[in-house]
Write an enzyme that holds these catalytic residues in place. Structure first.
Site, PDB file in Angstrom:
ATOM      1  N   SER A   1       0.846  -1.199   0.000  1.00  0.00           N
ATOM      2  CA  SER A   1       0.000   0.000   0.000  1.00  0.00           C
ATOM      3  C   SER A   1       0.875   1.239   0.000  1.00  0.00           C
ATOM      4  O   SER A   1       1.655   1.469   0.940  1.00  0.00           O
ATOM      5  CB  SER A   1      -0.884   0.022   1.244  1.00  0.00           C
ATOM      6  OG  SER A   1      -1.393   1.341   1.411  1.00  0.00           O
TER       7      SER A   1
ATOM      8  N   HIS B   1      -1.171  -1.352  -4.375  1.00  0.00           N
ATOM      9  CA  HIS B   1      -2.430  -1.039  -3.691  1.00  0.00           C
ATOM     10  C   HIS B   1      -2.500   0.462  -3.415  1.00  0.00           C
ATOM     11  O   HIS B   1      -1.607   1.045  -2.799  1.00  0.00           O
ATOM     12  CB  HIS B   1      -2.504  -1.828  -2.379  1.00  0.00           C
ATOM     13  CG  HIS B   1      -3.813  -1.713  -1.676  1.00  0.00           C
ATOM     14  ND1 HIS B   1      -4.922  -2.447  -2.029  1.00  0.00           N
ATOM     15  CD2 HIS B   1      -4.196  -0.946  -0.626  1.00  0.00           C
ATOM     16  CE1 HIS B   1      -5.939  -2.151  -1.219  1.00  0.00           C
ATOM     17  NE2 HIS B   1      -5.520  -1.224  -0.358  1.00  0.00           N
TER      18      HIS B   1
ATOM     19  N   ASP C   1      -4.713   3.517  -1.889  1.00  0.00           N
ATOM     20  CA  ASP C   1      -5.779   3.824  -0.935  1.00  0.00           C
ATOM     21  C   ASP C   1      -6.297   5.240  -1.143  1.00  0.00           C
ATOM     22  O   ASP C   1      -5.616   6.217  -0.830  1.00  0.00           O
ATOM     23  CB  ASP C   1      -5.242   3.689   0.494  1.00  0.00           C
ATOM     24  CG  ASP C   1      -5.063   2.235   0.892  1.00  0.00           C
ATOM     25  OD1 ASP C   1      -6.025   1.454   0.732  1.00  0.00           O
ATOM     26  OD2 ASP C   1      -3.973   1.878   1.364  1.00  0.00           O
TER      27      ASP C   1
ATOM     28  N   MET D   1      -8.926   8.031  -0.051  1.00  0.00           N
ATOM     29  CA  MET D   1      -9.777   8.388   1.096  1.00  0.00           C
ATOM     30  C   MET D   1     -10.323   9.797   0.906  1.00  0.00           C
ATOM     31  O   MET D   1      -9.622  10.674   0.400  1.00  0.00           O
ATOM     32  CB  MET D   1      -8.955   8.335   2.381  1.00  0.00           C
ATOM     33  CG  MET D   1      -8.300   6.986   2.612  1.00  0.00           C
ATOM     34  SD  MET D   1      -7.460   6.933   4.194  1.00  0.00           S
ATOM     35  CE  MET D   1      -6.670   5.327   4.083  1.00  0.00           C
TER      36      MET D   1
ATOM     37  N   HIS E   1      -8.314   1.004  -4.123  1.00  0.00           N
ATOM     38  CA  HIS E   1      -9.234   0.773  -3.003  1.00  0.00           C
ATOM     39  C   HIS E   1      -9.916   2.095  -2.667  1.00  0.00           C
ATOM     40  O   HIS E   1      -9.304   2.985  -2.074  1.00  0.00           O
ATOM     41  CB  HIS E   1      -8.414   0.241  -1.817  1.00  0.00           C
ATOM     42  CG  HIS E   1      -9.202   0.011  -0.568  1.00  0.00           C
ATOM     43  ND1 HIS E   1      -8.590  -0.220   0.661  1.00  0.00           N
ATOM     44  CD2 HIS E   1     -10.545  -0.047  -0.328  1.00  0.00           C
ATOM     45  CE1 HIS E   1      -9.525  -0.392   1.578  1.00  0.00           C
ATOM     46  NE2 HIS E   1     -10.708  -0.286   1.012  1.00  0.00           N
TER      47      HIS E   1
ATOM     48  N   MET F   1     -12.120   4.372  -0.667  1.00  0.00           N
ATOM     49  CA  MET F   1     -12.794   4.616   0.614  1.00  0.00           C
ATOM     50  C   MET F   1     -13.466   5.980   0.493  1.00  0.00           C
ATOM     51  O   MET F   1     -13.050   6.966   1.119  1.00  0.00           O
ATOM     52  CB  MET F   1     -11.773   4.554   1.753  1.00  0.00           C
ATOM     53  CG  MET F   1     -11.318   3.128   2.043  1.00  0.00           C
ATOM     54  SD  MET F   1      -9.758   3.043   2.942  1.00  0.00           S
ATOM     55  CE  MET F   1      -8.608   3.147   1.575  1.00  0.00           C
TER      56      MET F   1
ATOM     57  N   MET G   1     -11.463  -6.074   5.253  1.00  0.00           N
ATOM     58  CA  MET G   1     -10.699  -5.137   6.097  1.00  0.00           C
ATOM     59  C   MET G   1     -10.467  -5.773   7.465  1.00  0.00           C
ATOM     60  O   MET G   1     -11.420  -6.198   8.126  1.00  0.00           O
ATOM     61  CB  MET G   1     -11.469  -3.828   6.301  1.00  0.00           C
ATOM     62  CG  MET G   1     -11.631  -2.938   5.081  1.00  0.00           C
ATOM     63  SD  MET G   1     -10.113  -2.429   4.272  1.00  0.00           S
ATOM     64  CE  MET G   1      -9.188  -1.677   5.604  1.00  0.00           C
TER      65      MET G   1
ATOM     66  N   ASP H   1      -6.631  -6.643   4.186  1.00  0.00           N
ATOM     67  CA  ASP H   1      -6.034  -5.305   4.276  1.00  0.00           C
ATOM     68  C   ASP H   1      -6.115  -4.788   5.707  1.00  0.00           C
ATOM     69  O   ASP H   1      -7.222  -4.615   6.245  1.00  0.00           O
ATOM     70  CB  ASP H   1      -6.809  -4.378   3.321  1.00  0.00           C
ATOM     71  CG  ASP H   1      -6.199  -2.982   3.187  1.00  0.00           C
ATOM     72  OD1 ASP H   1      -5.160  -2.709   3.817  1.00  0.00           O
ATOM     73  OD2 ASP H   1      -6.784  -2.182   2.426  1.00  0.00           O
TER      74      ASP H   1
HETATM   75  C1  DX5 Z   1      -6.378   1.374   5.598  1.00  0.00           C
HETATM   76  C2  DX5 Z   1      -5.856   1.068   4.219  1.00  0.00           C
HETATM   77  C3  DX5 Z   1      -4.747   0.075   4.212  1.00  0.00           C
HETATM   78  C4  DX5 Z   1      -3.514   0.510   4.962  1.00  0.00           C
HETATM   79  C5  DX5 Z   1      -2.756  -0.686   5.415  1.00  0.00           C
HETATM   80  O1  DX5 Z   1      -7.536   2.122   5.513  1.00  0.00           O
HETATM   81  O2  DX5 Z   1      -6.886   0.538   3.409  1.00  0.00           O
HETATM   82  O3  DX5 Z   1      -4.421  -0.316   2.883  1.00  0.00           O
HETATM   83  O4  DX5 Z   1      -2.678   1.310   4.189  1.00  0.00           O
HETATM   84  O5  DX5 Z   1      -1.708  -0.255   6.210  1.00  0.00           O
HETATM   85  P1  DX5 Z   1      -0.945  -1.213   7.229  1.00  0.00           P
HETATM   86  O6  DX5 Z   1      -0.374  -2.347   6.417  1.00  0.00           O
HETATM   87  O7  DX5 Z   1       0.091  -0.329   7.808  1.00  0.00           O
HETATM   88  O8  DX5 Z   1      -1.965  -1.715   8.219  1.00  0.00           O
HETATM   89 ZN    ZN Z   2      -6.437  -0.414   1.370  1.00  0.00          ZN
END
Ligand code: DX5
Ligand code: ZN
Length: 219
Positions: free
Chosen positions: A11, A36, A38, A40, A69, A71, A140, A177
């Site tokens: 990620s 990956h 993320d 947000m 991904h 969010m 998750m 994840d």
């Molecule tokens: C959280 C993200 C993850 C996050 C994982 O909302 O979707 O992808 O980056 O990070 P680690 O591996 O540090 O838990």
């Molecule tokens: Zn993620």
């Protein structure tokens, strides 16, 4: 279909954003299977990251699968922009809106792969009616929004998802994840996962250790 070989999706949330292109190149070279990404929105989750322009800017750095991904809520108005930015898989959350089926239809109408993600409290049953549309299920194991949180041991949920995928006969990635490290990775793989996201565990100790860090998660 049954469990596929284990693949690792670093990620980029844990990358050094001041050198994002170099970081993506480094994890590509270190053996990442998917990248990956993320996204947000400060609304669906209590944090903000980046959107399509940033994804587009790193698209020419790596030919690996861009595993986006989302969010965010709502999802549908932005799908086309993420496709144009270079997403290969777009994953939306079950909890992001009332029309998951429409969201999956929209993603698939662009000819890319569609995934669905479930927050820790959301039961696996919530996706049974859309299983035939899915290329990826993302479980998750933290509450989404931040890297570096502790793994929530939802191993029975992972086993249930494995059983649902096997019964479907489809090739669907089972991705986990949140809080993945070499130990929790093993537990997830034993429960049926075949795609592991990791931020903290991949990016720790600097670029010269990325290959070792990725290898340590393969079980
Ligand atoms: C959280 C993200 C993850 C996050 C994982 O909302 O979707 O992808 O980056 O990070 P680690 O591996 O540090 O838990
Ligand atoms: Zn993620």
């Amino acid at each position: 279909m049954s469990q596929q070989p284990v693949r690792i999706a670093p990620s980029i949330l844990s990358a050094d954003f001041s050198r994002l292109g170099e970081e993506v190149a480094a994890i590509d070279k270190a053996g990442a299977d998917y990248i990956h990404i993320d996204v947000m929105d400060g609304h669906f989750v209590p944090n903000l990251t980046f959107g399509p322009p940033v994804i587009k800017s790193i698209r020419n750095v790596s030919n690996k699968i861009f595993d986006v991904h989302l969010m965010i809520a709502p999802v549908d108005p932005l799908i086309e922009d993420f496709v144009k930015a270079g997403a290969n898989i777009i994953t939306a959350h079950v909890e992001a809106g009332p029309h998951l089926h429409r969201t999956l239809q929209t993603i698939k109408s662009h000819g890319i792969k569609a995934g669905v993600s479930l927050n820790p409290a959301t039961p696996i049953e919530s996706i049974r009616q859309v299983i035939d549309m899915l290329d990826l299920i993302l479980i998750m194991t933290v509450n989404p929004g931040f890297g570096g949180q502790s793994f929530i041991p939802l191993l029975d949920k992972i086993r249930d998802a494995r059983a649902m995928i096997d019964a479907s006969g489809r090739t669907i990635d089972l991705e986990i994840d949140g809080g993945i490290n070499p130990q929790t990775a093993k537990d997830c793989i034993n429960a049926g996962a075949d795609l592991l996201v990791a931020g903290t565990a991949v990016f720790k100790d600097g670029p010269e250790h990325y290959a070792r860090n990725i290898q340590a998660l393969r079980g």
